[in-house]
Write a protein that holds these residues in place. Structure first.
Motif, short mmCIF file in Angstrom:
data_model
loop_
_atom_site.label_atom_id
_atom_site.label_comp_id
_atom_site.label_asym_id
_atom_site.label_seq_id
_atom_site.Cartn_x
_atom_site.Cartn_y
_atom_site.Cartn_z
N THR A 248 -25.43 13.94 59.48
CA THR A 248 -24.33 13.40 58.69
C THR A 248 -23.91 12.02 59.21
O THR A 248 -23.54 11.15 58.43
CB THR A 248 -23.13 14.37 58.70
OG1 THR A 248 -23.58 15.62 58.20
CG2 THR A 248 -21.99 13.87 57.85
N LYS B 238 -26.79 19.17 62.19
CA LYS B 238 -26.26 18.73 60.90
C LYS B 238 -25.25 17.59 61.08
O LYS B 238 -25.23 16.65 60.29
CB LYS B 238 -25.62 19.92 60.17
CG LYS B 238 -25.25 19.63 58.76
CD LYS B 238 -24.77 20.89 58.05
CE LYS B 238 -24.40 20.56 56.63
NZ LYS B 238 -23.96 21.74 55.89
N SER B 239 -24.43 17.67 62.12
CA SER B 239 -23.45 16.61 62.33
C SER B 239 -24.12 15.28 62.71
O SER B 239 -23.67 14.22 62.28
CB SER B 239 -22.40 17.01 63.37
OG SER B 239 -23.00 17.17 64.63
N TYR C 245 -25.70 9.72 60.04
CA TYR C 245 -26.60 8.73 59.46
C TYR C 245 -26.46 8.60 57.93
O TYR C 245 -27.35 8.03 57.29
CB TYR C 245 -28.05 9.06 59.81
CG TYR C 245 -28.40 8.87 61.26
CD1 TYR C 245 -28.20 7.65 61.91
CD2 TYR C 245 -28.96 9.91 61.99
CE1 TYR C 245 -28.54 7.48 63.24
CE2 TYR C 245 -29.31 9.74 63.33
CZ TYR C 245 -29.10 8.52 63.94
OH TYR C 245 -29.44 8.35 65.25
N ASN C 246 -25.40 9.09 57.36
CA ASN C 246 -25.24 9.03 55.90
C ASN C 246 -25.47 7.63 55.31
O ASN C 246 -26.12 7.51 54.28
CB ASN C 246 -23.88 9.58 55.47
CG ASN C 246 -23.90 11.09 55.33
OD1 ASN C 246 -24.96 11.71 55.24
ND2 ASN C 246 -22.73 11.69 55.33
N PRO C 247 -24.95 6.55 55.93
CA PRO C 247 -25.20 5.22 55.35
C PRO C 247 -26.70 4.86 55.33
O PRO C 247 -27.19 4.32 54.34
CB PRO C 247 -24.43 4.27 56.28
CG PRO C 247 -23.39 5.13 56.93
CD PRO C 247 -24.01 6.49 57.06
N GLN C 248 -27.42 5.18 56.41
CA GLN C 248 -28.85 4.89 56.45
C GLN C 248 -29.62 5.74 55.43
O GLN C 248 -30.55 5.26 54.78
CB GLN C 248 -29.42 5.14 57.86
CG GLN C 248 -28.93 4.17 58.90
CD GLN C 248 -27.67 4.64 59.61
OE1 GLN C 248 -26.81 5.32 59.06
NE2 GLN C 248 -27.54 4.26 60.87
N ILE C 249 -29.22 7.00 55.31
CA ILE C 249 -29.88 7.90 54.37
C ILE C 249 -29.63 7.43 52.94
O ILE C 249 -30.55 7.40 52.11
CB ILE C 249 -29.41 9.36 54.59
CG1 ILE C 249 -29.91 9.85 55.95
CG2 ILE C 249 -29.87 10.26 53.46
CD1 ILE C 249 -29.25 11.12 56.44
N ALA C 250 -28.40 7.03 52.64
CA ALA C 250 -28.08 6.52 51.29
C ALA C 250 -28.89 5.27 50.98
O ALA C 250 -29.39 5.12 49.85
CB ALA C 250 -26.58 6.22 51.19
N ASN D 154 -32.45 6.38 50.28
CA ASN D 154 -32.54 7.04 48.97
C ASN D 154 -32.45 6.05 47.83
O ASN D 154 -33.07 6.24 46.78
CB ASN D 154 -31.46 8.12 48.85
CG ASN D 154 -31.74 9.32 49.74
OD1 ASN D 154 -32.85 9.52 50.21
ND2 ASN D 154 -30.71 10.12 49.97
N THR E 1 -31.80 14.77 51.45
CA THR E 1 -30.48 15.36 51.23
C THR E 1 -30.11 16.37 52.31
O THR E 1 -28.94 16.71 52.46
CB THR E 1 -30.41 16.05 49.86
OG1 THR E 1 -31.44 17.05 49.80
CG2 THR E 1 -30.58 15.05 48.72
N GLN E 2 -31.11 16.85 53.05
CA GLN E 2 -30.87 17.87 54.06
C GLN E 2 -31.69 17.59 55.30
O GLN E 2 -32.82 17.09 55.22
CB GLN E 2 -31.25 19.25 53.52
CG GLN E 2 -30.45 19.68 52.32
CD GLN E 2 -30.93 21.01 51.78
OE1 GLN E 2 -31.71 21.71 52.40
NE2 GLN E 2 -30.43 21.38 50.61
#
Length: 176
Positions: A89, A85-86, A91-96, A99, A108-109
């Motif tokens: 997390t 999970k960490s 990669y939040n900028p890439q995931i955003a 999306n 989201t998960q």
């Protein structure tokens, strides 16, 4: 001149434990490509020995690893495929960014991409439209692969196995 003291075995063990806890637990794109290649070779060997169910089983993993490699590249996961999970997390900028431009399902998960479901993985690979429009027959042949089938007694003919392997290879080539 003073002699430098080397760390003790105990100190080295502590350092290793700390590093294991803080280093990312990712699978690199290179490792995923290698694993896919190895599964493909194993699948062919099993096919040659009339081990059809096992051949399909391994080739399914080759597909899974190839889709995960494609996800790494498509989503710009520069460290590799997240395992925790960490790491996800991180990669939040890439995931955003994904999306924001995705017309499909938002990520989201971690479990959305860390699974064996080829129908999920193709969505996040960025190759869904191309594969389903240009290689629909091949996709329909492989889409229902599931590692849970290993618990089922199922007989596959050589023709069925050859078609699965051929279809898988086409898709792997197209997403590589």
């Amino acid at each position: 001149m003073a002699k430098k003291k080397m760390p003790s075995k105990y100190q080295i063990e502590i350092i290793i434990i700390i590093l294991v806890q803080i280093l990312p637990k990712v699978i690199t794109a290179t490792t995923l490509a290698y694993l896919s290649s190895q599964k493909q070779k194993g699948s062919i060997t099993l096919l040659k020995n009339n081990r059809n169910a096992a051949s399909i089983y391994l080739m399914g993993y080759a597909l899974e690893f190839s889709f995960k490699r494609k996800i790494v590249n498509t989503l710009a996961f520069n460290r590799g495929f997240p395992e925790t999970k960490s790491d996800f997390t991180f990669y939040n900028p890439q995931i955003a960014a994904f999306n924001a431009i995705s017309t499909g399902i938002a990520i989201t998960q971690l479990r959305q991409i860390k699974n064996h479901n080829l129908s999920d993985l193709i969505i996040f690979s960025g190759a869904e439209t191309r594969i389903k429009s240009s290689f629909l027959i091949e996709w329909l042949t492989v889409q229902s692969w599931n590692p849970e089938n290993r618990y089922k007694i199922k007989r596959y003919t050589s023709d069925q196995t050859n078609e699965f392997i051929r279809s898988a290879k086409v898709i792997i080539r197209e997403i590589s």
